[in-house]
Design a protein around this motif. Structure first.
Motif, PDB file in Angstrom:
ATOM      1  N   PRO A 110       0.830  -1.209   0.000  1.00 21.22           N
ATOM      2  CA  PRO A 110       0.000   0.000   0.000  1.00 21.22           C
ATOM      3  C   PRO A 110       0.868   1.265   0.000  1.00 21.22           C
ATOM      4  O   PRO A 110       1.884   1.327   0.693  1.00 21.22           O
ATOM      5  CB  PRO A 110      -0.796  -0.105   1.304  1.00 21.22           C
ATOM      6  CG  PRO A 110      -0.826  -1.566   1.606  1.00 21.22           C
ATOM      7  CD  PRO A 110       0.491  -2.100   1.114  1.00 21.22           C
ATOM      8  N   GLY A 111       0.487   2.217  -0.834  1.00 22.24           N
ATOM      9  CA  GLY A 111       1.207   3.478  -0.913  1.00 22.24           C
ATOM     10  C   GLY A 111       2.479   3.420  -1.747  1.00 22.24           C
ATOM     11  O   GLY A 111       3.207   4.410  -1.834  1.00 22.24           O
ATOM     12  N   VAL A 112       2.760   2.293  -2.370  1.00 19.62           N
ATOM     13  CA  VAL A 112       3.991   2.118  -3.137  1.00 19.62           C
ATOM     14  C   VAL A 112       3.682   2.108  -4.631  1.00 19.62           C
ATOM     15  O   VAL A 112       2.650   1.621  -5.059  1.00 19.62           O
ATOM     16  CB  VAL A 112       4.711   0.803  -2.729  1.00 19.62           C
ATOM     17  CG1 VAL A 112       5.893   0.510  -3.633  1.00 19.62           C
ATOM     18  CG2 VAL A 112       5.148   0.866  -1.282  1.00 19.62           C
ATOM     19  N   GLY A 113       4.608   2.656  -5.395  1.00 19.00           N
ATOM     20  CA  GLY A 113       4.484   2.627  -6.846  1.00 19.00           C
ATOM     21  C   GLY A 113       5.771   2.145  -7.478  1.00 19.00           C
ATOM     22  O   GLY A 113       6.837   2.169  -6.850  1.00 19.00           O
ATOM     23  N   GLU A 114       5.665   1.675  -8.700  1.00 19.87           N
ATOM     24  CA  GLU A 114       6.821   1.246  -9.467  1.00 19.87           C
ATOM     25  C   GLU A 114       6.677   1.777 -10.877  1.00 19.87           C
ATOM     26  O   GLU A 114       5.571   1.920 -11.385  1.00 19.87           O
ATOM     27  CB  GLU A 114       6.924  -0.282  -9.511  1.00 19.87           C
ATOM     28  CG  GLU A 114       7.270  -0.902  -8.185  1.00 19.87           C
ATOM     29  CD  GLU A 114       7.440  -2.416  -8.262  1.00 19.87           C
ATOM     30  OE1 GLU A 114       7.388  -2.985  -9.371  1.00 19.87           O
ATOM     31  OE2 GLU A 114       7.638  -3.024  -7.207  1.00 19.87           O
ATOM     32  N   ALA A 115       7.802   2.061 -11.503  1.00 21.71           N
ATOM     33  CA  ALA A 115       7.800   2.544 -12.883  1.00 21.71           C
ATOM     34  C   ALA A 115       8.796   1.720 -13.691  1.00 21.71           C
ATOM     35  O   ALA A 115       9.854   1.353 -13.186  1.00 21.71           O
ATOM     36  CB  ALA A 115       8.150   4.017 -12.942  1.00 21.71           C
ATOM     37  N   TYR A 116       8.422   1.434 -14.926  1.00 26.71           N
ATOM     38  CA  TYR A 116       9.249   0.634 -15.816  1.00 26.71           C
ATOM     39  C   TYR A 116       9.359   1.328 -17.167  1.00 26.71           C
ATOM     40  O   TYR A 116       8.377   1.883 -17.657  1.00 26.71           O
ATOM     41  CB  TYR A 116       8.627  -0.746 -16.067  1.00 26.71           C
ATOM     42  CG  TYR A 116       8.315  -1.526 -14.828  1.00 26.71           C
ATOM     43  CD1 TYR A 116       9.265  -2.364 -14.258  1.00 26.71           C
ATOM     44  CD2 TYR A 116       7.062  -1.441 -14.226  1.00 26.71           C
ATOM     45  CE1 TYR A 116       8.969  -3.097 -13.119  1.00 26.71           C
ATOM     46  CE2 TYR A 116       6.762  -2.172 -13.085  1.00 26.71           C
ATOM     47  CZ  TYR A 116       7.717  -2.995 -12.532  1.00 26.71           C
ATOM     48  OH  TYR A 116       7.431  -3.705 -11.409  1.00 26.71           O
ATOM     49  N   THR A 117      10.524   1.242 -17.758  1.00 31.23           N
ATOM     50  CA  THR A 117      10.691   1.612 -19.158  1.00 31.23           C
ATOM     51  C   THR A 117      10.745   0.302 -19.922  1.00 31.23           C
ATOM     52  O   THR A 117      11.599  -0.541 -19.651  1.00 31.23           O
ATOM     53  CB  THR A 117      11.985   2.414 -19.387  1.00 31.23           C
ATOM     54  OG1 THR A 117      11.892   3.640 -18.658  1.00 31.23           O
ATOM     55  CG2 THR A 117      12.182   2.722 -20.860  1.00 31.23           C
ATOM     56  N   ILE A 118       9.810   0.133 -20.823  1.00 28.53           N
ATOM     57  CA  ILE A 118       9.734  -1.097 -21.605  1.00 28.53           C
ATOM     58  C   ILE A 118      10.269  -0.802 -22.999  1.00 28.53           C
ATOM     59  O   ILE A 118       9.725   0.041 -23.710  1.00 28.53           O
ATOM     60  CB  ILE A 118       8.286  -1.611 -21.679  1.00 28.53           C
ATOM     61  CG1 ILE A 118       7.785  -1.937 -20.273  1.00 28.53           C
ATOM     62  CG2 ILE A 118       8.184  -2.812 -22.609  1.00 28.53           C
ATOM     63  CD1 ILE A 118       6.301  -2.247 -20.195  1.00 28.53           C
ATOM     64  N   GLU A 119      11.345  -1.453 -23.359  1.00 26.69           N
ATOM     65  CA  GLU A 119      11.892  -1.348 -24.707  1.00 26.69           C
ATOM     66  C   GLU A 119      11.606  -2.672 -25.384  1.00 26.69           C
ATOM     67  O   GLU A 119      12.228  -3.686 -25.078  1.00 26.69           O
ATOM     68  CB  GLU A 119      13.369  -1.011 -24.657  1.00 26.69           C
ATOM     69  CG  GLU A 119      13.580   0.397 -24.104  1.00 26.69           C
ATOM     70  CD  GLU A 119      14.998   0.891 -24.227  1.00 26.69           C
ATOM     71  OE1 GLU A 119      15.873   0.137 -24.711  1.00 26.69           O
ATOM     72  OE2 GLU A 119      15.228   2.043 -23.845  1.00 26.69           O
ATOM     73  N   ALA A 120      10.621  -2.657 -26.272  1.00 26.40           N
ATOM     74  CA  ALA A 120      10.092  -3.873 -26.861  1.00 26.40           C
ATOM     75  C   ALA A 120      10.426  -3.972 -28.339  1.00 26.40           C
ATOM     76  O   ALA A 120      10.034  -3.105 -29.117  1.00 26.40           O
ATOM     77  CB  ALA A 120       8.574  -3.902 -26.665  1.00 26.40           C
ATOM     78  N   PRO A 121      11.125  -5.037 -28.740  1.00 24.37           N
ATOM     79  CA  PRO A 121      11.381  -5.221 -30.167  1.00 24.37           C
ATOM     80  C   PRO A 121      10.092  -5.623 -30.884  1.00 24.37           C
ATOM     81  O   PRO A 121       9.392  -6.535 -30.449  1.00 24.37           O
ATOM     82  CB  PRO A 121      12.427  -6.332 -30.221  1.00 24.37           C
ATOM     83  CG  PRO A 121      12.385  -7.001 -28.893  1.00 24.37           C
ATOM     84  CD  PRO A 121      11.773  -6.047 -27.916  1.00 24.37           C
ATOM     85  N   LEU A 122       9.779  -4.910 -31.957  1.00 20.43           N
ATOM     86  CA  LEU A 122       8.608  -5.250 -32.762  1.00 20.43           C
ATOM     87  C   LEU A 122       9.011  -6.311 -33.782  1.00 20.43           C
ATOM     88  O   LEU A 122      10.121  -6.271 -34.306  1.00 20.43           O
ATOM     89  CB  LEU A 122       8.073  -4.005 -33.469  1.00 20.43           C
ATOM     90  CG  LEU A 122       7.588  -2.882 -32.555  1.00 20.43           C
ATOM     91  CD1 LEU A 122       7.183  -1.664 -33.382  1.00 20.43           C
ATOM     92  CD2 LEU A 122       6.434  -3.351 -31.693  1.00 20.43           C
ATOM     93  N   PRO A 123       8.122  -7.259 -34.075  1.00 26.47           N
ATOM     94  CA  PRO A 123       8.460  -8.304 -35.053  1.00 26.47           C
ATOM     95  C   PRO A 123       8.886  -7.698 -36.395  1.00 26.47           C
ATOM     96  O   PRO A 123       8.284  -6.727 -36.868  1.00 26.47           O
ATOM     97  CB  PRO A 123       7.163  -9.091 -35.198  1.00 26.47           C
ATOM     98  CG  PRO A 123       6.420  -8.852 -33.916  1.00 26.47           C
ATOM     99  CD  PRO A 123       6.781  -7.448 -33.513  1.00 26.47           C
ATOM    100  N   ALA A 124       9.900  -8.290 -37.007  1.00 22.83           N
ATOM    101  CA  ALA A 124      10.422  -7.784 -38.278  1.00 22.83           C
ATOM    102  C   ALA A 124       9.433  -7.969 -39.425  1.00 22.83           C
ATOM    103  O   ALA A 124       9.454  -7.217 -40.388  1.00 22.83           O
ATOM    104  CB  ALA A 124      11.741  -8.481 -38.608  1.00 22.83           C
ATOM    105  N   ASP A 125       8.545  -8.956 -39.314  1.00 18.17           N
ATOM    106  CA  ASP A 125       7.595  -9.233 -40.393  1.00 18.17           C
ATOM    107  C   ASP A 125       6.239  -8.562 -40.180  1.00 18.17           C
ATOM    108  O   ASP A 125       5.256  -8.912 -40.828  1.00 18.17           O
ATOM    109  CB  ASP A 125       7.413 -10.739 -40.562  1.00 18.17           C
ATOM    110  CG  ASP A 125       6.866 -11.411 -39.304  1.00 18.17           C
ATOM    111  OD1 ASP A 125       6.816 -10.769 -38.235  1.00 18.17           O
ATOM    112  OD2 ASP A 125       6.495 -12.599 -39.389  1.00 18.17           O
ATOM    113  N   LEU A 126       6.187  -7.585 -39.302  1.00 12.23           N
ATOM    114  CA  LEU A 126       4.945  -6.880 -38.995  1.00 12.23           C
ATOM    115  C   LEU A 126       4.504  -6.043 -40.199  1.00 12.23           C
ATOM    116  O   LEU A 126       5.270  -5.230 -40.708  1.00 12.23           O
ATOM    117  CB  LEU A 126       5.201  -5.967 -37.790  1.00 12.23           C
ATOM    118  CG  LEU A 126       4.061  -5.572 -36.896  1.00 12.23           C
ATOM    119  CD1 LEU A 126       3.337  -6.788 -36.337  1.00 12.23           C
ATOM    120  CD2 LEU A 126       4.578  -4.727 -35.750  1.00 12.23           C
ATOM    121  N   ALA A 127       3.288  -6.259 -40.671  1.00 13.42           N
ATOM    122  CA  ALA A 127       2.760  -5.487 -41.793  1.00 13.42           C
ATOM    123  C   ALA A 127       2.394  -4.079 -41.331  1.00 13.42           C
ATOM    124  O   ALA A 127       2.014  -3.874 -40.176  1.00 13.42           O
ATOM    125  CB  ALA A 127       1.529  -6.178 -42.369  1.00 13.42           C
TER     126      ALA A 127
END
Length: 166
Positions: A110-127
């Motif tokens: 309770p009363g606690v927070g967390e923060a994340y930086t998400i660096e996500a590779p996107l698929p190379a074959d994504l249209a």
């Protein structure tokens, strides 16, 4: 006569420096133009049960297949009880999940927070086109934000399937 030569030499030097500066700036313009364009930052703020507050930030447009997308995830427990669980960030297409971009376990007092930086590779074959960026905290909340991948993607008005963590 000597001062005239000095003035001509100084003027020629100044002109050469200006020309070099303009050419250098001109060489940088295509790189800047390639990065320009509507990127539209988004913020999705969701309040789950028992005082859980979640915020996801990122860019809605300008993502490229095979590149790394960056998102900021912040969670805060404004409730009175500890909260344990997991989260996942997935990319969904019109009818099914495309890729899991991030997943993790959470333990918030309770009363606690967390923060994340998400660096996500996107698929190379994504249209190129519209995708749903789904943030899911199983049995707590789910939120989908529309993002686009590729150049010149048209505005989207998609309805996304109910997201779930794999």
């Amino acid at each position: 006569m000597n001062s005239t030569r000095q003035r001509i030499a100084a003027a020629a030097l100044a002109a050469a420096l200006v020309a070099i500066a303009l050419l250098s700036a001109g060489c940088d313009l295509p790189a800047v133009a390639a990065q320009a364009g509507p990127r539209d930052p988004f913020t999705a703020r969701i309040q789950g049960g028992e005082g859980l507050v979640v915020e996801l930030k990122g860019l809605a447009h300008g993502h490229r297949a095979g590149s790394t997308a960056r998102f900021e995830l912040a969670l805060r427990n404004d409730g009175t009880k500890p909260w344990q669980g997991r989260y996942c960030l997935t990319l969904v297409g019109r009818s099914l999940p495309v890729a899991t971009l991030a997943a993790g376990e959470l333990n918030l007092e309770p009363g606690v927070g967390e923060a994340y930086t998400i660096e996500a590779p996107l698929p190379a074959d994504l249209a190129a086109g519209c995708y749903g960026l789904a943030l899911v905290l199983p049995e707590r909340l789910a939120s989908v934000t529309t993002i686009t991948v590729g150049e010149g993607a048209e505005p989207c008005s998609e309805s996304w399937p109910a997201p779930a963590c794999p």
